[in-house]
Design a protein around this motif. Structure first.
Motif, short mmCIF file in Angstrom:
data_model
loop_
_atom_site.label_atom_id
_atom_site.label_comp_id
_atom_site.label_asym_id
_atom_site.label_seq_id
_atom_site.Cartn_x
_atom_site.Cartn_y
_atom_site.Cartn_z
N ASP A 47 -33.83 48.77 -49.00
CA ASP A 47 -34.96 48.88 -49.92
C ASP A 47 -34.54 48.49 -51.34
OD1 ASP A 47 -36.59 50.87 -51.95
OD2 ASP A 47 -37.84 50.16 -50.29
N LEU A 48 -35.23 47.52 -51.91
CA LEU A 48 -34.83 47.00 -53.23
C LEU A 48 -35.03 48.04 -54.32
CD1 LEU A 48 -35.40 44.31 -51.52
CD2 LEU A 48 -35.68 43.23 -53.76
N ALA A 49 -36.19 48.69 -54.34
CA ALA A 49 -36.48 49.66 -55.40
C ALA A 49 -35.49 50.81 -55.37
CB ALA A 49 -37.91 50.17 -55.27
N ARG A 50 -35.18 51.28 -54.18
CA ARG A 50 -34.23 52.39 -54.06
C ARG A 50 -32.84 51.95 -54.51
NH1 ARG A 50 -34.13 54.15 -48.35
NH2 ARG A 50 -32.52 52.56 -48.12
N THR A 51 -32.45 50.72 -54.22
CA THR A 51 -31.13 50.22 -54.64
C THR A 51 -31.00 50.23 -56.15
OG1 THR A 51 -31.03 48.83 -52.65
CG2 THR A 51 -29.51 48.29 -54.44
N TRP A 52 -32.04 49.78 -56.84
CA TRP A 52 -32.02 49.81 -58.30
C TRP A 52 -32.01 51.25 -58.80
CZ3 TRP A 52 -30.70 48.86 -62.84
CH2 TRP A 52 -31.41 49.28 -63.95
N ALA A 53 -32.82 52.12 -58.19
CA ALA A 53 -32.85 53.52 -58.63
C ALA A 53 -31.49 54.19 -58.43
CB ALA A 53 -33.92 54.28 -57.85
N ASP A 54 -30.84 53.89 -57.31
CA ASP A 54 -29.51 54.47 -57.06
C ASP A 54 -28.48 53.95 -58.07
OD1 ASP A 54 -30.44 55.93 -54.94
OD2 ASP A 54 -29.70 54.56 -53.40
N THR A 55 -28.59 52.67 -58.41
CA THR A 55 -27.67 52.10 -59.40
C THR A 55 -27.87 52.74 -60.76
OG1 THR A 55 -27.67 49.99 -58.20
CG2 THR A 55 -26.93 49.95 -60.50
N ALA A 56 -29.13 52.91 -61.16
CA ALA A 56 -29.41 53.57 -62.44
C ALA A 56 -28.88 55.01 -62.43
CB ALA A 56 -30.92 53.56 -62.70
N THR A 57 -28.98 55.67 -61.29
CA THR A 57 -28.45 57.03 -61.17
C THR A 57 -26.95 57.07 -61.44
OG1 THR A 57 -30.16 57.73 -59.60
CG2 THR A 57 -28.09 58.96 -59.57
N THR A 58 -26.20 56.10 -60.89
CA THR A 58 -24.76 56.09 -61.12
C THR A 58 -24.42 55.91 -62.59
OG1 THR A 58 -24.47 53.70 -60.73
CG2 THR A 58 -24.34 55.15 -58.81
N LEU A 59 -25.23 55.13 -63.30
CA LEU A 59 -24.97 54.93 -64.73
C LEU A 59 -25.26 56.20 -65.52
CD1 LEU A 59 -26.42 51.33 -65.05
CD2 LEU A 59 -24.03 51.99 -65.36
N ARG A 60 -26.31 56.91 -65.14
CA ARG A 60 -26.59 58.19 -65.82
C ARG A 60 -25.50 59.21 -65.50
NH1 ARG A 60 -31.71 57.12 -63.75
NH2 ARG A 60 -31.50 58.81 -62.23
N SER A 217 -24.29 36.01 -71.09
CA SER A 217 -24.74 37.40 -70.93
C SER A 217 -26.17 37.50 -71.42
CB SER A 217 -23.84 38.36 -71.73
OG SER A 217 -23.99 38.13 -73.13
N ALA A 218 -26.84 38.60 -71.08
CA ALA A 218 -28.19 38.88 -71.55
C ALA A 218 -28.24 40.34 -71.98
CB ALA A 218 -29.22 38.59 -70.45
N GLY A 219 -29.19 40.67 -72.82
CA GLY A 219 -29.28 42.03 -73.34
C GLY A 219 -29.93 42.99 -72.35
N LEU A 220 -29.47 44.23 -72.33
CA LEU A 220 -30.09 45.27 -71.52
C LEU A 220 -31.52 45.47 -71.98
CD1 LEU A 220 -29.30 47.41 -69.27
CD2 LEU A 220 -29.06 49.04 -71.16
N SER A 221 -32.46 45.41 -71.05
CA SER A 221 -33.87 45.52 -71.42
C SER A 221 -34.22 46.95 -71.81
CB SER A 221 -34.75 45.09 -70.24
OG SER A 221 -34.67 46.04 -69.19
N ALA A 222 -35.35 47.09 -72.49
CA ALA A 222 -35.79 48.42 -72.90
C ALA A 222 -36.07 49.30 -71.69
CB ALA A 222 -37.04 48.29 -73.78
N ALA A 223 -36.69 48.72 -70.66
CA ALA A 223 -36.99 49.50 -69.45
C ALA A 223 -35.71 49.95 -68.76
CB ALA A 223 -37.83 48.66 -68.49
N ALA A 224 -34.71 49.06 -68.71
CA ALA A 224 -33.44 49.42 -68.09
C ALA A 224 -32.71 50.46 -68.93
CB ALA A 224 -32.58 48.19 -67.90
N ALA A 225 -32.84 50.37 -70.24
CA ALA A 225 -32.21 51.36 -71.12
C ALA A 225 -32.80 52.75 -70.85
CB ALA A 225 -32.40 50.96 -72.58
N ASP A 226 -34.11 52.81 -70.68
CA ASP A 226 -34.76 54.09 -70.37
C ASP A 226 -34.27 54.63 -69.03
OD1 ASP A 226 -36.22 54.04 -72.71
OD2 ASP A 226 -38.02 53.18 -71.78
N ALA A 227 -34.08 53.73 -68.05
CA ALA A 227 -33.69 54.17 -66.71
C ALA A 227 -32.24 54.60 -66.63
CB ALA A 227 -33.95 53.04 -65.71
N THR A 228 -31.39 54.01 -67.46
CA THR A 228 -29.94 54.25 -67.35
C THR A 228 -29.37 55.15 -68.43
OG1 THR A 228 -29.42 52.29 -68.68
CG2 THR A 228 -29.65 51.98 -66.29
N GLY A 229 -30.09 55.30 -69.53
CA GLY A 229 -29.57 56.07 -70.64
C GLY A 229 -28.65 55.30 -71.56
#
Length: 517
Positions: A47-60, A217-229
């Motif tokens: 599942d793509l959405a879950r994979t991203w959510a799990d990745t964001a969890t590891t960063l937090r 490289s590219a900048g961390l997006s605002a949405a990704a910043a919110d998800a990862t901290g």
């Protein structure tokens, strides 16, 4: 003060985020078990959405371990499991679950393509064999069987590309996966002739631009910043595919010693360094991979046996399952602790084991989706310890088979992956290949390799060789010499291993056909 580099490694079993200081010392790591499902007919999806959510969890979680992580992070790099097909639409939403490298649904299409003369052209361009796990055959399968799914897609990603998209909003892939799948390794770009051979020329619009993480490289997006901290705008680097990053972190880039490098994890990956395109040796069987490395003009030539530690898990589960039926519980760790005793009490090479335990068959140094595991030579005198030893020996013979398909056997192997911790495996592998074995203190070679690419991208080092000198070389352990007496035993048996899998191929085909009917 910004003094931390983060490497993300989204593997098949675990998704990890690892923090390193600027000299390559590991500061902390956070991990979440990965989840995927297997389907009838050989499917394997995630599942793509879950994979991203799990990745964001590891960063937090990483931020809980590293004080002031957000303000200290210089850059983030992401790598992940290779092959597979992760489709998204124009709005960036998944159109289906991601097809993994374990997916075998395109096996029949691979056989069709490999049987055609023009597949040799594709092989000589990509430097890579064809297997059902790759995106090309998977897209061809979707064209035939799921055209509506493709009609809704605008981009075909691999795992790490999907995570990079979620981190930055940028659609891209890296030179390693882009070229071994659809390109020309000499130019590091897509190749229309390859797409035509695969029968997916009309799907070229799905392929994202290829970017080199050592320069882009590219900048961390605002949405990704919110998800990862983490902080919006933090540089994010799309690293190379996980095996290339692991090879980098494990020490393959050694221009003087020219070692082999083996990753013994769920799958087995065996690599040699080619410092120019002319050093890439293409075999007659048209198997293996040629992956561009994050160094100008340098390549990792690879052969991969589909299942490695999966075989160990299987043979140990036989014993633990019997114990469980009697009300005795033993963890996998407790079973592994008994391996050395079983191996030391058994005779070398008294059995042959073919380690093709994956339902996806084998992909290196030969491709056969019907390949299945088995023992050759069992008699009434053999016990469970002999079976365990034969499984370990089978993994070592598979590694030797892979190295032999790329040229001379190496004199030294840099070993990484979960099984590298096993003294028994190191001794058997060194004897079977006839090579000294060297492991490193680096716990997370894949994440480290990704972070090394980021370190070069941001100018921390002038070259990858300079980065290797500080991040990798000091962490290499002493070489464990090959046991010459044991090596002589295995040298006599090695031809029988190859003869066995060659002889069994018609049997595997018959068994697969009988199941289909």
């Amino acid at each position: 003060m910004r003094d931390v580099l983060i490497g993300i490694d989204a593997g098949t079993s675990v998704i990890k985020s690892v923090a390193f200081d600027t000299a390559g010392r590991q500061l902390a790591a956070a991990a979440v078990p990965n989840r995927y499902e297997t389907l009838p007919g050989g499917g394997a999806e995630q599942d793509l959405a879950r994979t991203w959510a799990d990745t964001a969890t590891t960063l937090r979680q990483l931020a809980d371990k590293v004080p002031d992580l957000a303000s200290r992070t210089i850059a983030i790099a992401v790598t992940g499991q290779g092959d597979g097909t992760w489709l998204i639409d124009k709005d960036g939403e998944p159109v289906a679950k991601g097809w993994l490298w374990l997916d075998a649904r395109a096996a029949a299409i691979v056989e069709e393509i490999r049987a055609r003369p023009d597949d040799r052209l594709r092989f000589e361009k990509t430097g890579s064999g064809l297997a059902a796990c790759q995106q090309g055959p998977q897209l061809a399968f979707m064209k035939r069987n799921a055209p509506d799914m493709l009609a809704g897609a605008t981009t075909a990603f691999h795992c790490k590309d999907w995570l990079y998209f979620n981190l930055t909003g940028e659609r891209a892939t890296d030179p390693s996966e882009g070229t071994f799948t659809f390109g020309d390794f000499r130019t590091r770009g897509y190749c229309d002739e390859v797409l035509a051979v695969l029968g997916v020329a009309d799907l070229r619009h799905l392929l994202p631009p290829i970017v080199d993480g050592t320069r882009h490289s590219a900048g961390l997006s605002a949405a990704a910043a919110d998800a990862t901290g983490l902080l919006s705008g933090t540089p994010v680097v799309l690293a190379y595919v996980d095996v290339a990053c692991t090879a980098l972190g494990a020490g393959l880039l050694d221009r003087e010693r020219r070692p082999g490098c083996s990753i013994i994890g769920s799958t087995g990956m065996h690599m040699r360094l080619a410092q120019t395109p002319d050093e890439v040796l293409l075999n007659e069987a048209a198997t293996g991979y040629t992956m561009t490395m994050p160094v100008p003009g340098v390549f990792a030539q690879m052969q991969s046996n589909m299942a490695a530690t999966l075989n160990i898990d299987w043979v140990l589960s036989l014993a633990s399952g019997i114990l469980a039926s009697q009300g005795i519980t033993r963890t996998n760790g407790e079973m592994i602790a008994l391996v050395d005793e079983w191996i030391s009490s058994s005779e070398p090479a008294s059995l042959l084991y073919q380690p093709y335990v994956s339902e996806a068959g084998e992909r290196g140094p030969f491709v056969d989706a019907n390949a299945r595991a088995g023992f050759v030579g069992i008699s009434s005198r053999h016990g469970y310890g002999d079976l365990v030893r034969a499984v370990f020996e089978g993994l070592a013979f598979a590694a030797r088979d892979c190295y032999a398909a790329m040229g001379p056997l190496p004199n030294e192997i840099r070993l990484t992956g979960g099984a590298a911790r096993s003294p028994a495996l190191r001794k058997i592998l060194g004897a079977v290949v006839g090579a000294d074995i060297r492991t490193g203190q680096r716990e997370e070679a894949g994440a480290a390799g990704a972070a090394m690419i980021a370190a070069v991208c941001i100018g921390q080092y002038k070259s990858m060789d300079e980065c290797v000198g500080e991040w990798v070389t000091p962490l290499l352990g002493a070489a464990e010499p090959s046991d010459r007496e044991l090596a002589a035993v295995y040298e006599r048996v090695a031809p029988a291993y190859t003869l066995a899998h060659e002889a069994l191929r018609p049997v595997w085909r018959w068994m697969a056909a009988s199941k289909a009917n």
